[in-house]
Design an enzyme around this catalytic site. Structure first.
Site, PDB file in Angstrom:
ATOM      1  NE  ARG A   1     -13.356  -3.633   6.994  1.00 28.53           N
ATOM      2  CZ  ARG A   1     -12.518  -3.706   5.959  1.00 28.53           C
ATOM      3  NH1 ARG A   1     -12.593  -4.730   5.113  1.00 28.53           N
ATOM      4  NH2 ARG A   1     -11.615  -2.786   5.765  1.00 28.53           N
TER       5      ARG A   1
ATOM      6  NE  ARG B   1     -10.459   1.941   4.843  1.00 27.53           N
ATOM      7  CZ  ARG B   1     -11.182   0.865   4.580  1.00 27.53           C
ATOM      8  NH1 ARG B   1     -12.469   0.852   4.871  1.00 27.53           N
ATOM      9  NH2 ARG B   1     -10.639  -0.183   4.044  1.00 27.53           N
TER      10      ARG B   1
ATOM     11  NE  ARG C   1      -4.456  -0.299   2.192  1.00 27.68           N
ATOM     12  CZ  ARG C   1      -5.293  -1.313   2.371  1.00 27.68           C
ATOM     13  NH1 ARG C   1      -4.843  -2.524   2.603  1.00 27.68           N
ATOM     14  NH2 ARG C   1      -6.592  -1.115   2.333  1.00 27.68           N
TER      15      ARG C   1
ATOM     16  NE  ARG D   1     -15.840  -3.408   2.876  1.00 27.65           N
ATOM     17  CZ  ARG D   1     -14.569  -3.199   2.502  1.00 27.65           C
ATOM     18  NH1 ARG D   1     -13.997  -3.978   1.594  1.00 27.65           N
ATOM     19  NH2 ARG D   1     -13.886  -2.198   3.016  1.00 27.65           N
TER      20      ARG D   1
HETATM   21  P1  ADP Z   1     -11.732  -4.171  -1.268  1.00 30.38           P
HETATM   22  O1  ADP Z   1     -11.174  -5.523  -0.912  1.00 30.38           O
HETATM   23  O2  ADP Z   1     -11.090  -3.576  -2.489  1.00 30.38           O
HETATM   24  O3  ADP Z   1     -11.747  -3.216  -0.118  1.00 30.38           O
HETATM   25  P2  ADP Z   1     -14.291  -5.615  -1.469  1.00 30.38           P
HETATM   26  O4  ADP Z   1     -13.937  -6.778  -2.329  1.00 30.38           O
HETATM   27  O5  ADP Z   1     -14.500  -5.887  -0.019  1.00 30.38           O
HETATM   28  O6  ADP Z   1     -13.253  -4.401  -1.677  1.00 30.38           O
HETATM   29  O7  ADP Z   1     -15.591  -4.944  -2.101  1.00 30.38           O
HETATM   30  C1  ADP Z   1     -16.181  -3.764  -1.514  1.00 30.38           C
HETATM   31  C2  ADP Z   1     -17.709  -3.903  -1.513  1.00 30.38           C
HETATM   32  O8  ADP Z   1     -18.194  -3.863  -2.847  1.00 30.38           O
HETATM   33  C3  ADP Z   1     -18.200  -5.233  -0.921  1.00 30.38           C
HETATM   34  O9  ADP Z   1     -19.409  -4.996  -0.232  1.00 30.38           O
HETATM   35  C4  ADP Z   1     -18.396  -6.110  -2.145  1.00 30.38           C
HETATM   36  O10 ADP Z   1     -19.371  -7.116  -1.900  1.00 30.38           O
HETATM   37  C5  ADP Z   1     -18.863  -5.098  -3.195  1.00 30.38           C
HETATM   38  N1  ADP Z   1     -18.412  -5.410  -4.554  1.00 30.38           N
HETATM   39  C6  ADP Z   1     -17.256  -6.018  -4.937  1.00 30.38           C
HETATM   40  N2  ADP Z   1     -17.184  -6.117  -6.287  1.00 30.38           N
HETATM   41  C7  ADP Z   1     -18.313  -5.509  -6.763  1.00 30.38           C
HETATM   42  C8  ADP Z   1     -18.810  -5.242  -8.075  1.00 30.38           C
HETATM   43  N3  ADP Z   1     -18.128  -5.594  -9.185  1.00 30.38           N
HETATM   44  N4  ADP Z   1     -19.993  -4.598  -8.183  1.00 30.38           N
HETATM   45  C9  ADP Z   1     -20.672  -4.200  -7.074  1.00 30.38           C
HETATM   46  N5  ADP Z   1     -20.266  -4.415  -5.810  1.00 30.38           N
HETATM   47  C10 ADP Z   1     -19.091  -5.046  -5.651  1.00 30.38           C
HETATM   48  P1  AMP Z   2      -8.368  -3.731   4.018  1.00 29.36           P
HETATM   49  O1  AMP Z   2      -9.024  -4.897   4.654  1.00 29.36           O
HETATM   50  O2  AMP Z   2      -7.384  -4.110   2.956  1.00 29.36           O
HETATM   51  O3  AMP Z   2      -9.364  -2.685   3.559  1.00 29.36           O
HETATM   52  O4  AMP Z   2      -7.477  -3.029   5.161  1.00 29.36           O
HETATM   53  C1  AMP Z   2      -8.091  -2.464   6.316  1.00 29.36           C
HETATM   54  C2  AMP Z   2      -7.091  -1.565   7.034  1.00 29.36           C
HETATM   55  O5  AMP Z   2      -5.947  -2.346   7.488  1.00 29.36           O
HETATM   56  C3  AMP Z   2      -6.469  -0.440   6.210  1.00 29.36           C
HETATM   57  O6  AMP Z   2      -7.302   0.714   6.140  1.00 29.36           O
HETATM   58  C4  AMP Z   2      -5.165  -0.178   6.990  1.00 29.36           C
HETATM   59  O7  AMP Z   2      -5.409   0.560   8.176  1.00 29.36           O
HETATM   60  C5  AMP Z   2      -4.750  -1.587   7.399  1.00 29.36           C
HETATM   61  N1  AMP Z   2      -3.874  -2.211   6.380  1.00 29.36           N
HETATM   62  C6  AMP Z   2      -4.148  -3.312   5.618  1.00 29.36           C
HETATM   63  N2  AMP Z   2      -3.136  -3.589   4.784  1.00 29.36           N
HETATM   64  C7  AMP Z   2      -2.187  -2.627   5.021  1.00 29.36           C
HETATM   65  C8  AMP Z   2      -0.909  -2.334   4.456  1.00 29.36           C
HETATM   66  N3  AMP Z   2      -0.384  -3.084   3.467  1.00 29.36           N
HETATM   67  N4  AMP Z   2      -0.229  -1.267   4.950  1.00 29.36           N
HETATM   68  C9  AMP Z   2      -0.718  -0.516   5.925  1.00 29.36           C
HETATM   69  N5  AMP Z   2      -1.931  -0.713   6.486  1.00 29.36           N
HETATM   70  C10 AMP Z   2      -2.661  -1.751   6.040  1.00 29.36           C
END
Ligand code: ADP
Ligand code: AMP
Length: 213
Positions: A160, A171, A88, A127
């Site tokens: 969350r 974020r 990141r 989400r």
């Molecule tokens: P990231 O891991 O990048 O933070 P997620 O995979 O958790 O994102 O997805 C964020 C939200 O969007 C979740 O609620 C997921 O179910 C939804 N989501 C993921 N892909 C799509 C899509 N192509 N269209 C609509 N909603 C999506």
């Molecule tokens: P995510 O589940 O990937 O959305 O991550 C949730 C949170 O965890 C982020 O907003 C950061 O606070 C922390 N985090 C996850 N991965 C990293 C990373 N590679 N470097 C720093 N913080 C991280």
């Protein structure tokens, strides 16, 4: 095959990474999931990480890099992996590159799941996450079979803490400042592939598999 997922928080990295992991039989490694598991288990690492996560800030590189390097050194990663949420920052990317170089290895693809900020803000409020098994749903787009309950493990789904609107804004700012520069970093290495993340998740996956196959 070693793959990195890039994209804003909520772009769908985790959703796609899980599908990639299943199709190509490689581990899905999410640093966010590792931190959340540590928070749930009340570890020292979890308590330290939570201070940053709750504010929408990045956990410091010193903490993050070590857990990631330990994880990719495990035996199940020998045939490849898909990284979700790491790197990141540019320093994280450089440490990973260096660690791989030392063993004569490299990342094969950096997949950038492209979703504009307006869509992200709408998505994050919908989400729902299972803090027990890490499954993710969306109340409109990808709902669980039974409202509020995880399809995979039957535990309760939650919004969350860091998906609340005020934290999502932070974020996204952090993403633009610290993570987006990785797009140019991997572009310069010739391994960046960008897919449109605004379409249905199956179509996003089809675009990704067309690249990986
Ligand atoms: P990231 O891991 O990048 O933070 P997620 O995979 O958790 O994102 O997805 C964020 C939200 O969007 C979740 O609620 C997921 O179910 C939804 N989501 C993921 N892909 C799509 C899509 N192509 N269209 C609509 N909603 C999506
Ligand atoms: P995510 O589940 O990937 O959305 O991550 C949730 C949170 O965890 C982020 O907003 C950061 O606070 C922390 N985090 C996850 N991965 C990293 C990373 N590679 N470097 C720093 N913080 C991280």
């Amino acid at each position: 095959m070693k793959i990195i997922m890039l994209g804003a928080p909520g772009a769908g990295k985790g959703t796609q990474a899980k599908m990639i992991a299943e199709k190509y039989s490689i581990p899905h490694i999410s640093t966010g999931d590792i931190f959340r598991a540590n928070i749930k288990n009340g570890t020292q690492l979890g308590m330290e990480a939570k201070k940053y996560m709750d504010q929408g800030l990045l956990v410091p590189d010193e903490l993050t890099v070590k857990i990631l390097l330990d994880r990719v050194a495990q035996a199940d990663c020998a045939g490849g992996y898909v990284l979700d949420g790491f790197p990141r920052t540019i320093p994280q990317a450089k440490v990973l590159d260096h660690a791989l170089e030392e063993i004569g290895d490299k990342i094969d693809f950096a997949i950038n799941v492209d979703v504009p900020d307006e869509n992200i803000i709408k998505r994050m409020g919908g989400r729902r996450a299972c803090l027990s098994c890490g499954a993710t749903y969306h109340i409109e787009h990808i709902p669980p079979k039974k409202e509020g309950i995880c399809d995979s493990c039957g535990k309760e789904l939650v919004l969350r803490d860091d998906d609340k609107p005020e934290t999502v804004k932070n974020r996204l700012d952090v993403y633009h400042q610290q993570t987006q520069p990785l797009i140019d970093f991997y572009q310069a290495k010739g391994i960046l592939k960008t897919v449109d993340g605004t379409v249905d998740m199956k179509d996003v996956f089809a675009a990704i598999t067309a690249i990986l196959d």
